[in-house]
Motif scaffolding. Sequence first.
Motif, short mmCIF file in Angstrom:
data_model
loop_
_atom_site.label_atom_id
_atom_site.label_comp_id
_atom_site.label_asym_id
_atom_site.label_seq_id
_atom_site.Cartn_x
_atom_site.Cartn_y
_atom_site.Cartn_z
N ALA A 2 11.46 25.53 56.67
CA ALA A 2 11.72 24.27 57.23
C ALA A 2 13.22 23.95 57.38
O ALA A 2 14.16 24.78 56.72
N ILE A 15 11.28 22.14 62.09
CA ILE A 15 10.17 21.72 61.05
C ILE A 15 10.59 20.98 59.85
O ILE A 15 11.82 21.31 59.40
N TRP A 64 4.13 18.68 51.82
CA TRP A 64 3.86 19.67 50.87
C TRP A 64 3.75 19.03 49.32
O TRP A 64 4.68 18.01 49.15
N ASP A 78 7.46 10.12 61.35
CA ASP A 78 6.82 10.32 62.67
C ASP A 78 7.19 8.97 63.55
O ASP A 78 7.28 9.23 64.44
N ALA A 109 10.10 19.21 56.44
CA ALA A 109 8.83 19.28 55.32
C ALA A 109 9.07 17.74 54.60
O ALA A 109 10.24 17.46 54.00
N GLN A 127 7.63 19.26 63.99
CA GLN A 127 6.48 19.18 63.27
C GLN A 127 6.78 18.78 61.82
O GLN A 127 7.75 19.11 61.25
N GLN A 171 8.19 28.64 51.59
CA GLN A 171 7.75 27.84 53.21
C GLN A 171 9.23 27.69 53.64
O GLN A 171 10.11 27.41 53.21
N ILE A 184 5.47 18.54 58.03
CA ILE A 184 4.38 19.01 57.22
C ILE A 184 4.54 18.28 55.64
O ILE A 184 5.67 18.53 54.94
N LYS A 235 5.82 11.25 55.57
CA LYS A 235 5.55 11.79 56.82
C LYS A 235 5.33 10.54 58.06
O LYS A 235 5.61 10.68 59.09
#
Lengths: 159, 93
Positions: free
Chosen positions: B48, B2, B38, B22, B4, B34, B46, B36, B18
């Motif tokens: 990460a 993950i 924020w 990606d 973030a 993934q 959270q 994410i 992001k």
Amino acid sequence: MGAKLQVRLTDALNAQTVKAKVTATSWEQAVEVAGMVLVQANLVEPRYIDAMKKTLRKLGPYSVIAPGIAMPHARPEDGVIQTGFSLVTLVNPVTFGNAENDPVDILLAFSASDKERHITALKEISVFLSNDGLMRKVRTANSNDQLLDVIRDFERINN
Amino acid sequence: MIIATLCGMGFGTSMLLKLTIDDVLKEEGMTNYQIIPWDLGSFKGQRADIVVAPMDMESHLKDSSATIVLIKNLVDKVEIKEKILAAVNSQEG
């Protein structure tokens, strides 16, 4: 990105939303000008300008995303009418307080109505702002028309 | 894994990061991640593995147990690629 209509940077930056060689003596003034352009293009309510300045004061000058380039913005609930962008260049650079990327002479402000519609334009921004040749032309453009010529150059390269 | 990406509001800078990360990871043929975006306030608490943020947010990330990646120029794909791949490799190694 779902079915929502994506805003293209090359459409969003037009005769209404670019302003070349503005005089500003502080980052606040520079953000006000970039925000006023959004207001006059009916993309945001006037309170959005204060929200952008408040955000910069509270969260620090991280919105200076690249050397000489700031991307100020606030949230949808701060008075966004629709997703859009404004491009403003300054006669004299101003300091935002960002150790890495100050001083700033290019502002690309935006209003996002949600978390989706501006995504395509953000991808385009990343390509646009990282093109040194185009940024040189943006900085030397002396009129709004010359600034729009650079946008058209970018459109040709990017398509 | 993950990842973030952080910024003040979760609309601009974190989205830019992001999109670029990606691209980079896809080019490397990676699929098991993934990303994410924020805003700083919502991210607290959270989980990460890797946190990517603008350089001048460093002071806000002192308590995080994740691998921290700080970016100077947020539209410089070369800088982002170099730093994110180093962080990914440190996770896998």
